[in-house]
Design an enzyme around this catalytic site. Structure first.
Site, PDB file in Angstrom:
ATOM      1  N   MET A 120       0.838  -1.198   0.000  1.00  0.00           N
ATOM      2  CA  MET A 120       0.000   0.000   0.000  1.00  0.00           C
ATOM      3  C   MET A 120       0.886   1.268   0.000  1.00  0.00           C
ATOM      4  O   MET A 120       1.426   1.581  -1.041  1.00  0.00           O
ATOM      5  CB  MET A 120      -0.919  -0.041   1.204  1.00  0.00           C
ATOM      6  CG  MET A 120      -2.290   0.461   0.874  1.00  0.00           C
ATOM      7  SD  MET A 120      -3.251   0.582   2.353  1.00  0.00           S
ATOM      8  CE  MET A 120      -4.787  -0.114   1.902  1.00  0.00           C
ATOM      9  N   CYS A 121       1.097   1.907   1.092  1.00  0.00           N
ATOM     10  CA  CYS A 121       1.852   3.161   1.254  1.00  0.00           C
ATOM     11  C   CYS A 121       0.946   4.379   1.018  1.00  0.00           C
ATOM     12  O   CYS A 121       0.021   4.310   0.220  1.00  0.00           O
ATOM     13  CB  CYS A 121       3.044   3.309   0.307  1.00  0.00           C
ATOM     14  SG  CYS A 121       4.319   2.085   0.570  1.00  0.00           S
TER      15      CYS A 121
END
Lengths: 294, 227
Positions: free
Chosen positions: A1-2
């Site tokens: 994700m991030c």
């Protein structure tokens, strides 16, 4: 994700509040990246000296200050937890060589006339607090919260990546051709400190910029040369640019008012920004480079 | 009743809306300060009227049944995903995968919807007043996707029996998606959908219909490059 965030001020109105605005954005992106966080702040540059952002890791600051002051005469040090900003007239090539030789345990996370970079492992809220981001002023800033996928949770594996003077890059996604590209860039003289894919993208951008290509053209070429999923925010002294790959699985939303442009992975990162509900809000289209200030 | 997401926890608000007593007459709610939260009004099963004032995050009104939900703002990824019935009206723009896998109901988007709008839709009607991004209607199975603006690349790729109606330009068609004739029954259905979405300035006859060429339904060695 991030989670990735960025804010570029079009007017001077919020310059003193830049750190506060950016810290709120990073805090709200905790859910997308709880492993590490980092940010780059650009302040008005003083061309007469360079700023070096260092992570001194476990070194004692007082001892480090004493040791380095003996070897370099004219320098100013500011400590922020385990990071130190050094201001000196020493040029990058000379200073980086000196640091690698004399203080191999210190990581240079960025340098330039304008940029200051801070990044560390840990929950974004703690990282933001530790470096006291709220107190920063500046013209633009970029941040990242990391959910580690293809390389370890370390300071070196944290974003933003800075591989050139006053340059930085944050990334949400993953690249599939970073090993090949890293080899090619090494041949051209780039150096890399991690196994991370984003560092390769940052190196690619720096390499292209050093060949006098504009940031916009660099990112347009990147659409062909960088294979994988990404939303990138690339920062320079003058501003920043945003690009998403053609498939556009990785999200991004932009809010623009007369005073600022904000970009984030999700709208909730900017819900606290002043007057955001009256902002022009849109998603950057796939494969199109959006640039401000450059 | 006003529900303030600055003061109340999202989970509490959703729980309250998911458990409305059928005998209660007060069925109108306004949600304020959604601040980009995810899953606002997900999983509602009753006939409620809900007005969300502001921008919301992902999966707003997901799995909706019967409820009539209006968002006075933009929505993130997957608005009304897997909706079964009811109506979701977005007054701003929608992010990717709007109405994904939805089985029924009506989704109206006043602005634009980005990529993969109506991906794998299974019976929902989606009306977009603006344009849609790439891969819209991907593998869509049934229902109607109406777009008053333009469509991005690979429209209707690998679709089954969804009818796609586009007023503007189509950048490119996906595998097995072809333009089809507008019969009387299609014009009638499209008129109805435009009316339901309160669109008075568009003529059903000015839209083009796209659907499946039905060449990819079964494996054929001749189509190997399309699989």
């Amino acid at each position: 994700m991030c989670g990735i965030v960025g804010i570029y001020l079009k007017t001077k109105k919020f310059e003193n509040k830049l750190g506060k605005m950016l810290s709120g954005m990073l805090n709200n992106m905790e859910s997308r990246g709880p492993d590490s966080a980092g940010f780059a702040i650009y302040k008005n540059s003083d061309k007469s000296e360079y700023k070096y952002s260092l992570c001194i890791n476990n070194l004692d600051f007082k001892k480090f200050k004493k040791d380095i002051s003996k070897k370099i005469k004219k320098l100013k040090l500011n400590q922020y937890s385990d990071h130190v900003i050094i201001k000196t007239t020493e040029t990058p090539k000379k200073f980086i060589n000196f640091m690698t030789k004399e203080f191999p345990e210190v990581s240079i996370v960025g340098y330039g006339h304008s940029i200051e970079i801070f990044k560390q492992v840990g929950n974004p809220k703690e990282v933001v607090k530790k470096f006291n981001l709220e107190s920063f002023s500046g013209t633009h800033g970029i941040g990242h919260t990391r959910m580690a996928t293809e390389s370890a949770i370390t300071t070196d594996g944290s974003h933003p990546y800075s591989t050139g003077e006053d340059e930085c890059l944050v990334h949400n996604g993953s690249l599939s051709n970073h090993n090949n590209l890293r080899r090619e860039l090494r041949k051209k003289g780039n150096t890399f400190t991690s196994e991370n894919d984003t560092e390769v993208a940052a190196g690619y951008v720096s390499n292209s910029l050093s060949n006098n290509n504009s940031l916009k053209n660099t990112l347009v070429s990147g659409l062909k040369d960088l294979d994988g999923f990404y939303t990138f925010i690339a920062g320079t002294r003058k501003g920043f640019a945003v690009v998403r790959d053609e498939i556009a699985c990785k999200p991004a939303v932009i809010a623009e008012t007369k005073n600022y442009v904000a970009i984030a992975s999700e709208f909730q990162a900017m819900a606290h920004l002043p007057d955001v509900n009256n902002a022009k809000i849109f998603e950057p289209e796939p494969g199109i480079v959006y640039s401000w200030g450059n | 009743m006003k529900l303030d997401l600055k003061k109340l926890k999202l989970r509490k608000v959703n729980e309250q809306l998911q458990n409305i007593d059928r005998k209660i007459n007060d069925r109108s709610f306004t949600i304020i300060n959604p601040e980009g939260n995810h899953a606002v009004c997900a999983g509602l099963t009753e006939e409620l009227n809900i007005n969300i004032k502001g921008h919301v995050g992902y999966y707003c009104a997901g799995m909706n049944q019967k409820a009539n939900i209006t968002v006075d703002g933009n929505v993130g990824t997957g608005v009304a995903e897997n909706m079964m019935s009811g109506k979701v009206h977005v007054k701003g723009n929608a992010s990717q995968s709007a109405g994904a896998t939805a089985h029924g109901g009506l989704l109206i988007i006043d602005g634009d919807a980005s990529s993969r709008c109506g991906i794998s839709m299974k019976g929902v009607d989606i009306v977009v007043k603006g344009s849609v991004g790439h891969m819209s209607g991907f593998m869509s199975q049934s229902g109607n996707l109406v777009v008053c603006g333009d469509a991005g690349e690979a429209l209707g790729d690998s679709l089954y029996e969804t009818n796609i109606y586009i007023k503007g330009k189509v950048k490119s068609l996906g595998a097995d998606c072809v333009e089809k004739k507008m019969d009387k029954k299609h014009i009638k259905k499209l008129r109805l959908l435009l009316k339901e979405a309160d669109i008075n300035n568009q003529k059903a006859e000015s839209f083009k219909r796209y659907g499946s060429a039905r060449k990819l339904y079964n494996f054929k060695i001749d189509n190997i490059s399309n699989y």
